[in-house]
Enzyme design. Sequence first.
Site, mmCIF file in Angstrom:
data_model
loop_
_atom_site.group_PDB
_atom_site.id
_atom_site.type_symbol
_atom_site.label_atom_id
_atom_site.label_comp_id
_atom_site.label_asym_id
_atom_site.label_seq_id
_atom_site.Cartn_x
_atom_site.Cartn_y
_atom_site.Cartn_z
ATOM 1 N N HIS A 114 0.818 -1.203 0.000
ATOM 2 C CA HIS A 114 0.000 0.000 0.000
ATOM 3 C C HIS A 114 0.855 1.256 0.000
ATOM 4 O O HIS A 114 2.017 1.254 0.380
ATOM 5 C CB HIS A 114 -0.968 0.020 1.186
ATOM 6 C CG HIS A 114 -0.316 0.105 2.540
ATOM 7 N ND1 HIS A 114 0.103 1.294 3.099
ATOM 8 C CD2 HIS A 114 -0.028 -0.854 3.441
ATOM 9 C CE1 HIS A 114 0.615 1.070 4.293
ATOM 10 N NE2 HIS A 114 0.569 -0.228 4.530
ATOM 11 N N CYS A 149 2.142 -5.053 6.718
ATOM 12 C CA CYS A 149 1.987 -4.755 5.299
ATOM 13 C C CYS A 149 3.238 -4.046 4.786
ATOM 14 O O CYS A 149 4.093 -3.637 5.554
ATOM 15 C CB CYS A 149 0.757 -3.888 5.072
ATOM 16 S SG CYS A 149 -0.782 -4.788 5.359
#
Length: 191
Positions: free
Chosen positions: A91, A110
């Site tokens: 992301h 992440c």
Amino acid sequence: IVFSPYWNIPSDILREETLPRVARDPAFLERNNIEVVGTTGSDGEGMDPTEIDWSDPSVTAGLRFRQRPGPDNALGLVKFIFPNHFSIYLHDTPTDRLFNREKRSFSHGCVRVEDPVALAEYVLRDQPQWTNTRITSAMHSQREQSVTLKEKLPVHIGYWTAWVEPDGSVRITDDPYGIDKVHAKLRGYSE
């Protein structure tokens, strides 16, 4: 790919970070563009945070929270989802300055992407309607929009704490996630 994504706050982050902040500062939710979207299993209707007893764990235990799309969203302006059992994805980030630091283990798992527009152009290269302009517009629309790839794209995530430089020297860094220790133990090596 999800442009202008919501961030559905994971239960461990909610329990360990978000709820304690809200208990100390009820305005935290509004300042961070976070909404309470009901309890686990509900239809996701919004709840009025001023009507919640934040000090009662039985009341807050099943609540779900999400951060609205926008420039301060923890996921930035786009996320790249791929199948895995760990709820890990790539992301964007609103904190680009972290890329300038030597140690960058700030995430909960992440992987932050330094150039999300270039990555979006690459993964959507077989869909010519997704131009740089359209990608940038979708990222800044503050309206969540998902795009499915036409063809599967392999994703490989590597974690290296040692590697050989072009001059033949070996570079060794720290192991912020403790993976080397786990692997050494599995292979029967002692510290």
